[in-house]
Write an enzyme that holds these catalytic residues in place. Structure first.
Site, PDB file in Angstrom:
ATOM      1  N   PRO A 106       0.826  -1.215   0.000  1.00  0.00           N
ATOM      2  CA  PRO A 106       0.000   0.000   0.000  1.00  0.00           C
ATOM      3  C   PRO A 106       0.860   1.264   0.000  1.00  0.00           C
ATOM      4  O   PRO A 106       1.837   1.377   0.754  1.00  0.00           O
ATOM      5  CB  PRO A 106      -0.810  -0.134   1.290  1.00  0.00           C
ATOM      6  CG  PRO A 106      -0.912  -1.612   1.499  1.00  0.00           C
ATOM      7  CD  PRO A 106       0.397  -2.175   1.018  1.00  0.00           C
ATOM      8  N   CYS A 107       0.466   2.207  -0.851  1.00  0.00           N
ATOM      9  CA  CYS A 107       1.290   3.407  -1.040  1.00  0.00           C
ATOM     10  C   CYS A 107       0.850   4.573  -0.163  1.00  0.00           C
ATOM     11  O   CYS A 107       1.583   5.555  -0.040  1.00  0.00           O
ATOM     12  CB  CYS A 107       1.249   3.832  -2.507  1.00  0.00           C
ATOM     13  SG  CYS A 107      -0.398   4.290  -3.094  1.00  0.00           S
TER      14      CYS A 107
END
Length: 392
Positions: A106-107
């Site tokens: 996840p960014c």
């Protein structure tokens, strides 16, 4: 150019057809396992690069529906294992062995549009990526994240991530398997995606399985696009249009044109692809279109910070939000300056998905899946490169 932690490189060209997507099944195909699989952008690219997935892990149930619908057929000797689970609950040592582990943690913890909490954000899953490498011991790995991961604020944390990856996810310095690791900053437009999407790849090869080899040079450039638009006129001829009298309206294109006029040198790369290039054959969306997921949607509007993407330029980075608030500006702006929302089919093309790709769920769920996806074009070039590395 070689892989190096400070290296800055870029992405690949897409096709909307199925040609060359699936190779005949055979026992010599390199295998892949993927965590944080999303709706399959990286998987489609790695598939085109010659990998066969043994399993995928994804938390979102709608994205899992997309994966199960997409990844099947003669490429797989048995149904692909799509595991709907939180990666923190997975015992990677019990998973089928694979040649490479891939995924996009996840960014949000590192995005400029988020809270930038880094390792203190509960959504940070880099420790799980490290654990997967440690327990699976693959020949190589490929992870993707936002360019924000390279910000100085996360420098110390990134250094720890890289150090642990070099030790194979172990914390002890005498870990049995060490990896050669590289950080590569990429722009998907430089390899033929019709989208200016800057990302970071972290790639690794186990020392006893190969070496990191030079990453491909960019194949496409803004310089060539400007040449074909404002010097040779090839761009407009290709689309059956007259060249606009106004010349470049983009400051970037104007600066590039001035440079080309000074040097007189014709760029040798292929041109960046534009939205108009990517959407050839789709036509304007309507309420009753026969093209899957290409329906017109009302309500798009321009306001400060959300101006949309000009039709004759690569799109701005597609966002996970379905509209301006929250999550971005997934809008096309035509020659008159009028905006409209991208259709799901258009966004799929920008992300390198074939026209047979059908994300599950509602319009907003489909747009969110696509906005979170790794561009398939980027995964193809990185996948081919890492496959050469582990076969070196």
């Amino acid at each position: 150019m070689c892989f190096a932690d400070s290296q800055f490189l870029s992405g690949l060209q897409k096709t909307s057809s199925e040609e060359g997507l699936l190779a005949p099944a055979n026992v010599n195909v390199p295998t892949c396992g993927e965590l944080f699989a999303g709706c399959g952008g990286m998987a489609i690219g790695l598939e085109q690069a010659g990998f066969r997935h043994e399993w995928m892990v994804e938390f979102n149930p709608v994205a899992c529906q997309t994966l199960r619908s997409r990844f099947h057929g003669s490429w797989y000797e048995q149904p692909l294992s799509v595991i709907e689970a939180d990666v923190r609950t997975v015992d990677w040592s019990r998973m089928d062995a694979v040649d490479i582990v891939a995924g996009g943690p996840p960014c949000q913890p590192f995005s400029r549009g988020g809270r930038a909490g880094g390792e203190n954000d509960p959504r940070d899953m880099w420790p799980e990526a490290l654990r997967a490498v440690r327990e699976i011991r693959p020949r190589g790995f490929l992870f993707e994240n936002v360019k924000g991961l390279l910000r100085p604020a996360f420098g110390e944390y990134l250094a720890r991530i890289l150090s642990d990856l070099r030790r194979g996810g172990e914390t002890e310095s005498n870990a049995p398997d060490r990896y050669e690791v590289a950080v590569i900053s990429v722009n998907a437009a430089d390899y033929g995606a019709a989208q200016k999407r800057e990302r970071v790849l972290i790639a690794g090869v186990r020392a006893d399985c190969g070496v990191l080899t030079p990453f491909p040079r960019r194949t496409h450039s803004v310089e060539r696009l400007v040449w074909e638009k404002w010097v040779s006129g090839q761009y407009w001829e290709k689309h059956g249009m007259l060249r606009p009298d106004c010349g470049p309206t983009s400051r970037v294109e104007l600066a590039v044109l001035h440079k080309l006029e000074r040097t007189g040198l014709e760029p040798r790369e292929l041109p960046w692809l534009t939205c108009r290039d990517a959407f050839v054959g789709l036509g304007e969306p309507t309420g009753g279109t026969s093209i899957s997921l290409h329906e017109f949607r009302t309500g798009a509007r321009i306001y400060p910070g959300h101006e949309g993407s000009p039709i004759d330029e690569p799109a701005k980075a597609v966002k996970a939000g379905s509209h301006g608030v929250p999550g971005g500006e997934n809008m096309l702006v035509d020659c008159t300056g009028a905006p409209r929302y991208f259709t799901v089919r258009e966004v799929a093309r920008l992300q390198g998905m074939p026209d047979t790709f059908e994300p599950a769920g509602s319009w907003s769920q489909a747009m969110r899946q696509l906005g979170n996806a790794v561009p398939a074009q980027l995964a193809v070039v990185a996948g081919r490169c890492i496959q050469e590395c582990i076969h070196a």
